[in-house]
Each structure stands twice: as C-alpha cells, then as structure tokens.
Scaffold this active site. Structure first.
Site, mmCIF file in Angstrom:
data_model
loop_
_atom_site.group_PDB
_atom_site.id
_atom_site.type_symbol
_atom_site.label_atom_id
_atom_site.label_comp_id
_atom_site.label_asym_id
_atom_site.label_seq_id
_atom_site.Cartn_x
_atom_site.Cartn_y
_atom_site.Cartn_z
ATOM 1 N N TYR A 172 26.177 20.663 38.634
ATOM 2 C CA TYR A 172 24.827 20.243 38.248
ATOM 3 C C TYR A 172 24.208 21.234 37.263
ATOM 4 C CZ TYR A 172 20.037 18.477 38.961
ATOM 5 O OH TYR A 172 18.781 17.951 38.786
ATOM 6 N N ALA A 173 24.363 22.542 37.541
ATOM 7 C CA ALA A 173 23.808 23.563 36.656
ATOM 8 C C ALA A 173 24.438 23.485 35.271
ATOM 9 C CB ALA A 173 24.028 24.953 37.258
ATOM 10 N N ILE A 175 10.957 19.114 43.637
ATOM 11 C CA ILE A 175 10.078 17.957 43.502
ATOM 12 C C ILE A 175 10.317 16.967 44.640
ATOM 13 C CG2 ILE A 175 9.301 16.122 41.952
ATOM 14 C CD1 ILE A 175 8.972 18.972 40.826
#
Length: 244
Positions: A150-151, A185
């Site tokens: 993901y990074a 989030i």
C-alpha cells in the site's frame, strides 16, 4: 463552484469517493461520473440522482476506461475534473505478504490510477483546462508497518502526480495535478478495526479524533476547483496532525 463542470470520481460507491461525488453534485456540477466495481452500492447511492451517472467499471480494464472517456468526450467534449480515489488494501508483514496481494494492490492503486489518468489527461490538455486530484495517504509519505504494498502505491501516485504536473502543463495547458494524503479516516475500510486500534490512532493524532469523509471532501473540493488555480504538483495532508 462546479457549475458547467464534467467530473469523474473513481471508487465512488462509498466512503471518501461518495462524499466527493456528493460534494461536486451539491456544488452544481453539470455531470458527475461515479465509477466503482460495486454495482449494488453504486445503484443504491446514485440511481435516483440526476446529474450523477453511476458506472460499474474496473479501473484495471484499460479498454473499458478508454471507451468510457470516449463516450464522455462525444457527449460533452471535455472532462474538467478527475478524482483518482479507488484503492484497496491487503496488509501483511513482508515475510507473510503473498505475491497475489502485492500484485492486486499495485494493479488497482497504482496502475489503475495510471490507466484512468492516461485516458483523461489528453482531453484536458486539448481543452487547455483540467484538475486531477489523486488520493494518496500519509502511509505514502511516511510508511507503515505491514503496508509495504500500500505504501509503495501511495508513494508512487505522489511521484506520478508531480511528474504529471510538469508534463501536462509543459505546453501551456492549465492542467493541474495534485494529491490529497488522508490520515486516519472514518470509512468502511477502517470500520472493522478493533476498538483498541482505533483508540490508539486517535491518541496519536494531535486533534484527538479520526477524520471524516467530509474533511477529505473539503480538501478535494479546494484542489479540484478554480480556487486552487495556481497550485499544482502538491500534496495536501489531511490527517489531524498525525504526521508532522
């Protein structure tokens, strides 16, 4: 703010993407194309809303994306705003990450963004106008344990976006490319995390809470609009101070 604007938002069925679609719609966009693979969620969210076109599509399908953009061009002659929001996670420590999970995240989060932008950008340059906002993450700027795939993608889209800011405007076209890097989030992606993890992340965030999809939509709205007409190649972190 978005009157007469034709907008495309990927990953639009829920979470941040849905908040962005709703923001563009509420701000008067002429048409918003809401793209996602989740047909049921798309129809539930948008089938009854005028000026929003739900499109069930896989952003890894280059031919389908090209066909969609060609149809939008035939009808409207332009795309004014593109928000690259679609993404997936398949977290694991490096010694346990499978090749399949690596490939999936790279294909969707990195190549998918490339596919859609490659289809849209020439039309923007032809019309001498456009704003591209790509969803990165603080993980893309600062890394995270268990998220090397993901990074890599979220750092990659920053590098692509900066390159596009130079490339798309090199002949004078007013085509801008920026990133938003959310922190922690409240989305369906984080909804299933253990309570102790949620509390830990809140404690690490100076503002003491998780962000909302509306917080992210605020930043996307700014970068997509003419209010940011002299901003390109930038990364806007919206993370409550999580990464300083």
């Amino acid at each position: 703010m978005f009157q007469n604007k034709i907008c495309i938002v990927t990953g639009a069925a829920q979470g941040i993407g849905k908040a962005v679609v709703e923001r563009f719609y509420s701000q008067g966009a002429e048409m918003v194309y809401a793209l996602d693979m989740n047909d049921k969620a798309l129809m539930e969210a948008y089938s009854h809303i005028e000026r929003v076109v739900p499109v069930t599509i896989n952003i890894c399908d280059r031919a389908a994306i090209a066909e969609l953009v060609a149809s939008i061009q035939a009808q409207f002659g332009r795309v004014d705003v593109l928000v690259n929001n679609a993404g997936v996670t398949r977290d694991a420590l490096i010694d346990k990450m499978t090749e399949a999970d690596w490939d999936l995240v790279i294909d969707v989060n990195l190549k998918g963004v490339f596919n859609v932008t490659q289809a849209v950008a020439p039309l923007m340059m032809e019309n001498n106008y456009g704003s591209i906002v790509t969803m990165s993450s603080v993980v893309g700027t600062d890394g995270n344990i268990g998220q090397s795939n993901y990074a890599a993608t979220k750092g990659g889209v920053i590098a692509m976006s900066k390159s596009w800011a130079k490339e798309f405007a090199r002949k004078g076209a007013q085509v801008r490319s920026n990133c938003v890097a959310p922190g922690f989030i409240e989305t369906p992606m984080t909804a299933d995390l253990p309570e102790k993890v949620l509390n830990m992340m809140k404690e690490k965030t100076p503002l003491g809470r998780m962000g909302t999809t509306e917080d992210i939509a605020n930043g996307v709205e700014f970068l997509a609009s003419d209010k940011s007409s002299f901003i390109t190649g930038q990364v806007l972190k919206i993370d409550g101070g999580l990464v300083l």
